[in-house]
Write an enzyme that holds these catalytic residues in place. Structure first.
Site, short mmCIF file in Angstrom:
data_model
loop_
_atom_site.label_atom_id
_atom_site.label_comp_id
_atom_site.label_asym_id
_atom_site.label_seq_id
_atom_site.Cartn_x
_atom_site.Cartn_y
_atom_site.Cartn_z
N GLY A 1 55.94 77.32 11.13
CA GLY A 1 54.74 75.96 11.11
C GLY A 1 54.72 75.01 10.36
O GLY A 1 55.49 74.24 10.23
N LYS B 1 63.18 82.11 14.94
CA LYS B 1 63.35 81.73 14.02
C LYS B 1 63.90 81.64 12.48
O LYS B 1 64.70 81.42 12.24
CB LYS B 1 62.07 81.85 13.26
N ALA C 1 55.97 55.38 7.98
CA ALA C 1 57.45 55.51 8.67
C ALA C 1 57.59 53.57 9.30
O ALA C 1 58.89 53.35 8.89
CB ALA C 1 57.00 55.64 10.13
N GLU D 1 48.60 88.28 20.99
CA GLU D 1 48.66 88.12 21.80
C GLU D 1 48.11 89.20 22.78
O GLU D 1 47.90 89.79 22.00
CB GLU D 1 49.56 87.23 22.01
N THR E 1 47.21 74.20 21.69
CA THR E 1 46.91 74.40 20.79
C THR E 1 47.76 73.69 19.89
O THR E 1 46.96 72.72 18.96
CB THR E 1 47.55 75.44 19.85
#
Lengths: 438, 438
Positions: B135, B206, B33, B191, B13
């Protein structure tokens, strides 16, 4: 390692906060930065010595700001005077002297940033300006680094706390603009001359900076469309609420196929959006990136310590980067300076948005049909319409409409025709409306 | 300048998303960059070639991840396999080979980060892990750099999208936990084995990372208290709502005089707080700093492109810092590695918080008095109490209480005494409650 020596210009609200934060959190800041940060030299005309905890740690305090930027001991100059002059001369001289600069001066960066960054690049020094936008919220860093992977599609921000306080009070208590403004002035949230805040000039400075970072374009403050909140009436706030919307004073920058929209104005937004629930003096910036989707950054947009939080974060950044190769630092405007684009800023009449319209329509048959047909002829379709009850003996009734998206030029023509045609009393009230959907 | 060559481990993913973002936004990323970023070598067991736009730009795709970390052409290794092994061996070998690492692996960082960062420091390379927490939200950067001026007081985050989706559905539609979980599994939000998400383990990973960054302490996942949302009933969600609260699954890290609280559990929070309005799969982290006050960071906490947004932001950071002095970079855990503190993590019974209690009390005189007197003896004062209507013929009635703040140890004793004393049927439901006031 020896502490880094900085020079401080200004000991007002933000300057005092900076002294307090640097003193109070000296230990933690040094543990993060790897070196202590010491105020070697400060300049201020007048200041409240007793209110500034830590002022005794400042090496020297004088009145001459130019003496600070010329002080060979000073490595980083922190400009917290505000305004254009002598801030600009001081910043440029600090850069010419090979010193790094940190500033909270949004007006200076929005108007003269292109020149300042070019000078800094030529001299190989850094200019930090996190404190210039949204106070303590690290939005510059988020846009410039955190979202560097994204094609940014749009930004919408509540970036003036005074305006947001006024609109929040108007909604919560049904009060009038003038009434709340007076209170905001008494509480110190608004200046004696509130023009900068309530007419959107302050927000336009900040939006100009955000748009450059997001889209890789030079700073173009003079092209930003600006409309204030002083015309918003209590009834508009109430009608918006009934329709499921809140009125916020937003800075909006959006990328379109034809160019970039850059505009500050009151805006109806759906009340379920997170940003619609940002109240009082708080700020928030919503950023839509193509990969990340919508992200929001919220916090105090002004005030002594919150703004100092960003000033000192910039100082830590500069300290951490003191030994870096000047050609390989984070670019001031996110994109490499020779990679800025000349994408045009769209004139306001080419901007496409939805609208809230309120007018006093003559209470007689056929009026609604005439108004609707003018809108139709201009290519404007109506999403919702509400005719309010007329008062006893009133000849006109409030008519509130929401339209679908249309070019502002079309809407201007439609409004002019409606006003000219004699079915409405006074001017048509128009507030732009955005969905802000992710 | 030559593009930077990276190696990619995993084309699932997040790996697919990273290829897509690097390809789609190649131009803008290089403009930011200063150099292009090229995937020289990727390793994956199986992947959906047709679903990965840009896969044809990958120099070489093999099955052997160790061949990628040993590839002399590769300067930066991006680890997107997840799990502990072989992710840990791969990351350590990449570091040993002198390559920089970017990873989205929260479990790996939470459990083995101390070792990984020490190895990286010894070898002078960088390890980026923005994608490991929340995320696409640049919360690592905000804590590590944006708020570097602050003494961080506490953090409270909705950092698991699955759990937040379930709680949002339970509230919006009055549905049961099990029912919503089944839907979340069908929609791919949860899941097949949902333990990691609904029992708070993922959130604890986290939170462990966020706490280290905020407080300058080593990673201590094993000390994090974790309680899931599977015991929350529809009636608790409804009662909370009636009392003006929402139930959110929060990760909370707080600095107290005696140490640091580190805990993940369902939490009642006032419904007017901005974070109470973060719904569905979205994440948000609220950070309270002493200078900046409360700030909030909101966005997609998972998903292919949002997570890739953070992976690629880390890549841009590493590219921009390739030429920096390794001793003068942003430290992995925000504080210089030899400046971490040994502040203890508090055992849960020493944590102080307010509580929501729900119990089925015997419907007869004196019961309420006995319960109240037990609470009083344990030093617990009641803020609000609601006795619900008994059903026809029921011998017990639902009793809902909110308490003031008290140590968890005191509350545990009180609950044990109430349950032992025979006035209630079954167990007492206890949900912690936080004000989260700025």
């Amino acid at each position: 390692m020896e502490p880094v020596k900085i020079g401080l210009l200004g000991l007002g609200t933000v300057g005092s906060g900076t002294v307090i934060v640097l003193t109070r959190n000296a230990g933690e800041i040094a543990r993060r930065a790897g070196r202590g940060i010491e105020i070697a030299h400060a300049a201020a005309r007048e200041y409240k010595r007793d209110a500034i905890t830590g002022i005794e740690h400042i090496g020297r305090i004088g009145e001459d700001a130019f003496a600070v930027v010329d002080d060979p001991e000073v490595e980083i100059v922190v400009e917290l005077i505000g305004g254009y002059s002598p801030a600009k001369e001081l910043v440029l001289r600090a850069i010419a002297n090979g010193k790094h600069v940190v500033t909270a001066n949004k007006a200076l960066i929005a108007r003269h940033g292109n020149e300042i960054f070019a000078a800094a690049r030529a001299r190989g020094v850094m200019v930090g300006f996190e404190a210039a936008v949204a106070g303590g919220i690290p939005i510059i860093k988020a846009l410039r680094e955190g979202l560097a992977a994204n094609h940014i599609e749009w930004i919408a921000g509540i970036i003036n706390g005074t305006g947001n306080f006024i609109l929040t009070e108007m909604r919560d208590k049904g009060r009038d603009f003038a009434d709340v403004l007076k209170e905001a002035q008494a509480r110190g949230y608004a200046e004696a001359d509130p023009t900068f805040d309530v007419e959107g000039i302050d927000a336009a400075h900040k939006l100009t900076i955000l748009a450059s970072l997001a889209f890789g374009i030079p700073l173009q403050f003079e092209r930003c469309f600006t409309e204030g909140i002083s015309r918003i009436e209590a009834q508009d706030v109430a009608y918006a609420e009934q329709l499921g919307y809140r009125i916020k004073h937003l800075g909006i920058a959006r990328r379109c196929p034809e160019g970039i929209e850059l505009r500050v104005h009151p805006t109806l937004i759906p009340h379920r959006r997170l940003i619609a629930n940002v109240d009082g003096v708080m700020n928030a910036v919503l950023v839509k990136g193509d990969a990340v989707g919508p992200t929001l950054y919220y916090g105090a947009g002004a005030g002594s310590l919150p703004t100092a939080s960003s000033v000192v974060a910039d100082l830590v950044d500069v300290v951490r980067a003191l030994t870096t190769d000047p050609n390989n630092r984070v670019p001031h405007l996110a994109f490499q300076p020779d990679e800025l684009a000349d994408t045009p800023i769209l004139p306001m009449d080419q901007v496409e948005t939805a609208y809230y319209l309120r007018m006093m329509a003559r209470d007689e048959p056929g009026v609604m049909a005439r108004i609707a047909s003018i809108l139709g002829e201009q290519g404007i379709s109506i999403e919702a319409i509400q005719q309010k009850e007329p008062g006893e003996g009133d000849t006109h009734v409030p008519l509130v409409m929401l339209t679908h998206r249309v070019r502002e030029g079309q809407m201007n023509q439609a409004i002019a025709r409606i006003e000219a045609q004699g079915s409405v009393q006074g001017a048509v009230m128009r507030i732009r409306m955005e969905n802000l959907a992710g």
